[in-house]
Write a protein that holds these residues in place. Structure first.
Motif, PDB file in Angstrom:
ATOM      1  N   ALA A   1     -11.421  20.829 -24.690  1.00 49.61           N
ATOM      2  CA  ALA A   1     -11.433  19.166 -25.339  1.00 49.61           C
ATOM      3  C   ALA A   1     -11.148  18.315 -25.086  1.00 49.61           C
ATOM      4  O   ALA A   1     -12.136  17.159 -25.487  1.00 49.61           O
ATOM      5  CB  ALA A   1     -10.125  19.053 -25.905  1.00 49.61           C
ATOM      6  N   SER A   2     -11.485  18.329 -23.107  1.00 41.55           N
ATOM      7  CA  SER A   2     -12.032  16.776 -22.694  1.00 41.55           C
ATOM      8  C   SER A   2     -13.300  16.925 -22.646  1.00 41.55           C
ATOM      9  O   SER A   2     -14.573  15.949 -22.399  1.00 41.55           O
ATOM     10  CB  SER A   2     -11.214  16.701 -21.224  1.00 41.55           C
ATOM     11  OG  SER A   2     -11.437  17.868 -20.404  1.00 41.55           O
ATOM     12  N   ALA A   3     -13.982  18.375 -22.464  1.00 42.03           N
ATOM     13  CA  ALA A   3     -15.689  18.052 -22.808  1.00 42.03           C
ATOM     14  C   ALA A   3     -16.427  18.252 -23.469  1.00 42.03           C
ATOM     15  O   ALA A   3     -17.146  17.675 -23.703  1.00 42.03           O
ATOM     16  CB  ALA A   3     -15.437  19.590 -22.202  1.00 42.03           C
ATOM     17  N   ILE A   4     -15.483  18.124 -25.149  1.00 48.81           N
ATOM     18  CA  ILE A   4     -16.075  18.078 -26.256  1.00 48.81           C
ATOM     19  C   ILE A   4     -15.866  16.255 -26.233  1.00 48.81           C
ATOM     20  O   ILE A   4     -17.119  15.804 -27.167  1.00 48.81           O
ATOM     21  CB  ILE A   4     -15.106  19.016 -27.785  1.00 48.81           C
ATOM     22  CG1 ILE A   4     -15.692  20.150 -27.030  1.00 48.81           C
ATOM     23  CG2 ILE A   4     -15.512  18.072 -28.627  1.00 48.81           C
ATOM     24  CD1 ILE A   4     -15.166  20.990 -28.364  1.00 48.81           C
ATOM     25  N   LEU A   5     -14.735  15.624 -25.892  1.00 53.31           N
ATOM     26  CA  LEU A   5     -14.488  14.573 -26.231  1.00 53.31           C
ATOM     27  C   LEU A   5     -15.351  13.781 -25.155  1.00 53.31           C
ATOM     28  O   LEU A   5     -16.521  12.442 -26.253  1.00 53.31           O
ATOM     29  CB  LEU A   5     -13.164  13.745 -25.754  1.00 53.31           C
ATOM     30  CG  LEU A   5     -12.757  12.689 -25.300  1.00 53.31           C
ATOM     31  CD1 LEU A   5     -13.178  12.378 -27.427  1.00 53.31           C
ATOM     32  CD2 LEU A   5     -11.587  11.944 -25.433  1.00 53.31           C
TER      33      LEU A   5
ATOM     34  N   ASP B   1     -24.243  13.342 -27.240  1.00 51.60           N
ATOM     35  CA  ASP B   1     -24.566  15.033 -26.137  1.00 51.60           C
ATOM     36  C   ASP B   1     -24.993  15.763 -27.018  1.00 51.60           C
ATOM     37  O   ASP B   1     -23.557  16.607 -26.634  1.00 51.60           O
ATOM     38  CB  ASP B   1     -24.517  14.786 -24.813  1.00 51.60           C
ATOM     39  CG  ASP B   1     -24.908  15.891 -23.542  1.00 51.60           C
ATOM     40  OD1 ASP B   1     -25.539  16.444 -23.989  1.00 51.60           O
ATOM     41  OD2 ASP B   1     -24.640  15.550 -22.890  1.00 51.60           O
ATOM     42  N   GLU B   2     -25.796  16.571 -27.140  1.00 55.23           N
ATOM     43  CA  GLU B   2     -25.753  18.062 -28.433  1.00 55.23           C
ATOM     44  C   GLU B   2     -25.450  18.895 -26.976  1.00 55.23           C
ATOM     45  O   GLU B   2     -25.086  20.131 -26.978  1.00 55.23           O
ATOM     46  CB  GLU B   2     -26.802  17.925 -29.005  1.00 55.23           C
ATOM     47  CG  GLU B   2     -26.940  19.681 -30.339  1.00 55.23           C
ATOM     48  CD  GLU B   2     -27.311  19.341 -31.084  1.00 55.23           C
ATOM     49  OE1 GLU B   2     -28.524  18.645 -31.615  1.00 55.23           O
ATOM     50  OE2 GLU B   2     -27.855  20.989 -31.555  1.00 55.23           O
ATOM     51  N   PRO B   3     -26.249  18.941 -25.983  1.00 53.43           N
ATOM     52  CA  PRO B   3     -26.031  20.430 -25.100  1.00 53.43           C
ATOM     53  C   PRO B   3     -25.076  20.232 -24.212  1.00 53.43           C
ATOM     54  O   PRO B   3     -24.478  21.306 -23.994  1.00 53.43           O
ATOM     55  CB  PRO B   3     -27.611  20.181 -24.104  1.00 53.43           C
ATOM     56  CG  PRO B   3     -28.555  18.955 -25.252  1.00 53.43           C
ATOM     57  CD  PRO B   3     -27.296  17.775 -25.534  1.00 53.43           C
ATOM     58  N   ALA B   4     -24.546  19.301 -24.282  1.00 55.63           N
ATOM     59  CA  ALA B   4     -23.415  18.913 -23.576  1.00 55.63           C
ATOM     60  C   ALA B   4     -22.567  19.370 -24.173  1.00 55.63           C
ATOM     61  O   ALA B   4     -20.969  20.312 -24.263  1.00 55.63           O
ATOM     62  CB  ALA B   4     -22.476  17.877 -23.141  1.00 55.63           C
ATOM     63  N   LEU B   5     -21.932  19.549 -26.255  1.00 49.97           N
ATOM     64  CA  LEU B   5     -21.667  19.643 -26.730  1.00 49.97           C
ATOM     65  C   LEU B   5     -21.583  21.939 -27.092  1.00 49.97           C
ATOM     66  O   LEU B   5     -20.471  22.881 -26.778  1.00 49.97           O
ATOM     67  CB  LEU B   5     -21.811  19.398 -28.173  1.00 49.97           C
ATOM     68  CG  LEU B   5     -21.026  17.875 -28.334  1.00 49.97           C
ATOM     69  CD1 LEU B   5     -21.870  17.585 -29.842  1.00 49.97           C
ATOM     70  CD2 LEU B   5     -19.684  17.730 -28.809  1.00 49.97           C
ATOM     71  N   LYS B   6     -23.344  22.200 -27.107  1.00 52.43           N
ATOM     72  CA  LYS B   6     -23.098  23.506 -27.120  1.00 52.43           C
ATOM     73  C   LYS B   6     -22.901  24.477 -25.587  1.00 52.43           C
ATOM     74  O   LYS B   6     -22.403  25.304 -25.868  1.00 52.43           O
ATOM     75  CB  LYS B   6     -24.901  23.589 -27.132  1.00 52.43           C
ATOM     76  CG  LYS B   6     -25.082  23.065 -28.282  1.00 52.43           C
ATOM     77  CD  LYS B   6     -25.250  23.991 -29.673  1.00 52.43           C
ATOM     78  CE  LYS B   6     -25.870  23.773 -30.691  1.00 52.43           C
ATOM     79  NZ  LYS B   6     -27.245  24.056 -31.117  1.00 52.43           N
TER      80      LYS B   6
END
Lengths: 78, 151
Positions: free
Chosen positions: A6-10, A40-45
């Motif tokens: 959750a925190s990474a997605i946020l 940050d799409e790569p970070a979401l992936k």
């Protein structure tokens, strides 16, 4: 673990200050943001998203069937 | 173990690639089949026996005892209807049998409001190779076999 996701997605959505609303829909998070350019799409992936669809300030992050849990974890962080 | 997945709605079977939502058409959350409902007020039924692990007015997931999970989505972007026109017959966490009614809705009304009423039926988080016995394109009744999923 779940909270890490959750925190990474946020963070990849530009942080809590950038999130106007997050709504879970079975397999995805429907997010309304202040500034769509901060996504940050790569970070979401990397955080586990199967896909990301963005139209301006509205972003859909496809996370699979845990969407409801992740959304409530993110709301706890807001 | 494999489980037979029943059509949740009466209508026409179509390839999931025709669904106007990339989450489903690109099988981002798993492979499946689409059914275009034949209009009018009708019931959407459980595709498999198991626990109703997620329940929204416009979509639900049934998780089977052997670990499969099948998603039924009633129309596309229908979360935006905020439940209007969808009547629930079950509660989240309840055990349901295959073919038991979960939601009454009206695909014709959904279309009239500008949404696609097509119903993706998706085996969550498995590969395409887990599906077999896919129904041929054509008419199905709710409760008819749609495909088999291996777990």
């Amino acid at each position: 673990m779940a909270d890490d996701k959750a925190s990474a997605i946020l963070a990849a959505l530009g942080g809590q200050g950038n999130v106007v609303e997050i709504e879970p829909c079975i397999t995805r998070l429907r997010c309304e943001l202040e500034d769509g350019a901060k996504v940050d799409e790569p970070a979401l992936k990397k955080a586990g998203a199967h896909g990301v669809m963005q139209q301006g300030t509205v972003v859909q992050v496809v996370v699979g069937p845990e969407a409801d849990t992740i959304a409530s974890d993110i709301e706890d962080l807001l | 173990m494999s489980v037979q997945v029943l059509s949740p709605v009466t209508g026409l079977v179509a390839p999931i690639s025709e669904v106007p939502d990339p989450v489903f058409s690109q099988s981002m959350v798993g492979p499946g089949v689409a059914v275009k409902p034949s209009g009018g007020e009708s019931q959407a039924v459980a595709p498999v026996e198991g626990i109703l692990s997620t329940l929204h007015p416009h979509a639900f997931v049934v998780s089977t005892d052997d670990g499969s999970a099948v998603l039924v989505h009633l129309g596309i972007d229908t979360i935006e209807l905020e439940g209007a026109g969808f009547a629930l017959h079950a509660t989240k966490g309840e055990r349901v049998t295959a073919g038991s009614p979960i939601v009454t809705w009206n695909p014709t009304e959904v279309e009239r409001q500008g949404y696609s009423s097509v119903c993706p039926v998706v085996a969550l988080e498995v590969g395409q190779e887990a599906l077999s016995d896919m129904a041929d394109d054509g008419r199905v009744n709710h409760g008819d076999p749609l495909f088999t999923v291996d777990s």
